[in-house]
Design a protein around this motif. Structure first.
Motif, PDB file in Angstrom:
ATOM      1  N   ALA A   1       0.880  -1.348   0.037  1.00  0.00           N
ATOM      2  CA  ALA A   1      -0.153  -0.249   0.140  1.00  0.00           C
ATOM      3  C   ALA A   1       0.944   1.478  -0.043  1.00  0.00           C
ATOM      4  N   ASN A   2       2.097   1.249   0.811  1.00  0.00           N
ATOM      5  CA  ASN A   2       2.833   2.365   0.687  1.00  0.00           C
ATOM      6  C   ASN A   2       3.536   2.540  -0.581  1.00  0.00           C
TER       7      ASN A   2
ATOM      8  N   VAL B   1       4.043   5.614  -5.712  1.00  0.00           N
ATOM      9  CA  VAL B   1       4.127   6.025  -7.194  1.00  0.00           C
ATOM     10  C   VAL B   1       3.224   6.956  -7.492  1.00  0.00           C
ATOM     11  N   GLN B   2       2.086   7.066  -7.068  1.00  0.00           N
ATOM     12  CA  GLN B   2       1.307   8.095  -7.626  1.00  0.00           C
ATOM     13  C   GLN B   2       1.509   9.384  -6.941  1.00  0.00           C
ATOM     14  N   LEU B   3       1.992   9.413  -6.059  1.00  0.00           N
ATOM     15  CA  LEU B   3       2.078  10.748  -5.151  1.00  0.00           C
ATOM     16  C   LEU B   3       3.476  11.312  -5.426  1.00  0.00           C
TER      17      LEU B   3
ATOM     18  N   LEU C   1       2.712   8.674 -11.319  1.00  0.00           N
ATOM     19  CA  LEU C   1       2.307   7.494 -12.203  1.00  0.00           C
ATOM     20  C   LEU C   1       0.836   7.095 -12.054  1.00  0.00           C
ATOM     21  N   PRO C   2       0.165   6.553 -12.921  1.00  0.00           N
ATOM     22  CA  PRO C   2      -1.196   6.036 -12.703  1.00  0.00           C
ATOM     23  C   PRO C   2      -1.139   5.023 -11.740  1.00  0.00           C
TER      24      PRO C   2
ATOM     25  N   ARG D   1      13.467   3.042  -2.392  1.00  0.00           N
ATOM     26  CA  ARG D   1      12.651   3.929  -1.985  1.00  0.00           C
ATOM     27  C   ARG D   1      11.596   3.664  -0.812  1.00  0.00           C
ATOM     28  N   TYR D   2      10.962   2.453  -1.196  1.00  0.00           N
ATOM     29  CA  TYR D   2       9.675   1.741  -0.399  1.00  0.00           C
ATOM     30  C   TYR D   2       9.932   0.697   0.171  1.00  0.00           C
TER      31      TYR D   2
END
Length: 244
Positions: free
Chosen positions: A37-38, A43-45, A49-50, A87-88
């Motif tokens: 979920a993170n 990737v969107q924020l 990215l879509p 990154r995540y």
């Protein structure tokens, strides 16, 4: 060709030159939706990215499915995955992460009585104890989920790769925190995507439900009920997810 097959091909079929258009990030063993979920939000924020597709893998993992408008090289795919992990998913054991450029078939019976399936973001957390379905998901519901997804445009793909790559603070097109600089591209900054769950409600289920779907939603979102019961309600709702 069925609607589901057509949507899958639209998003994930290889490019004319055979280059991969599907990048699947599989994280689990054990399954943990909060980890992905993170990534899904980030990737969107951060990268503009879509939203990628979300799948329960049919065994102990979740998957994010990224679709590219144009195929990418193996080197670019590897750089993308490494950037996401750095990154995540820093600190997550390597054996818990799989990076796939040849998409598996979804839905499919991965093990006897364990079906993989695409799921809506609000249903994903419910499957954390069993990331599969006991029966095949509805094809129309799966097609509707894929219909809402968009592929990553070439410009956005290049910007994401640049943002994920090691860089100095003065590099053009990226902020010091690694997010894509939308001001340089004229894009509006989106609001943070949400993976929502309804607040807990009293465990006593009202007896005056007349809408079966409302009843199932009530059960799924009732944090005071046994998880097994909530999972069964989510499974019953799954063929309907993604429909308006």
């Amino acid at each position: 060709m069925s609607r589901l097959a057509a949507e899958f091909q639209r998003l994930y079929a290889a490019g004319p030159d055979g280059a991969s258009r599907a990048l699947v990030l599989d994280v689990g063993r054990p399954s943990d939706w909060e980890l992905l979920a993170n990534v899904w939000r980030g990737v969107q924020l951060d990268l503009a990215l879509p939203a990628p597709g979300i799948a329960i893998a049919g065994e102990n993992s979740y998957q994010l499915w990224f679709s590219l408008e144009r195929g990418c090289s193996p080197e670019a795919a590897a750089a993308f995955f490494e950037g996401l992990k750095s990154r995540y998913l820093a600190g997550i054991a390597g054996q818990r992460i799989r990076c796939l450029t040849e998409p598996p078939v979804v839905p499919a019976e991965v093990r006897e009585g364990q079906w993989s399936a695409f799921v809506a973001p609000d249903l994903a957390p419910v499957f954390v104890e069993a990331t599969w379905l006991d029966i095949p998901p509805g094809a129309e519901g799966q097609a509707d989920l894929l219909k809402s997804l968009r592929s990553i445009a070439p410009q956005a793909w290049e910007a994401a790769l640049a943002a994920l790559a090691p860089r100095g603070p003065q590099d053009d097109g990226a902020r010091s925190d690694g997010r894509v600089d939308r001001a340089s591209t004229g894009e509006a900054t989106p609001e943070a995507p949400q993976v929502t769950s309804a607040p807990a409600v009293p465990s006593a289920i009202p007896a005056n439900f007349t809408d079966p779907r409302a009843f199932l939603l009530h059960v799924m979102n009732d944090a005071t009920l046994p998880m097994a019961m909530r999972i069964e309600a989510a499974k019953a709702l799954l063929p309907e997810s993604g429909k308006s």
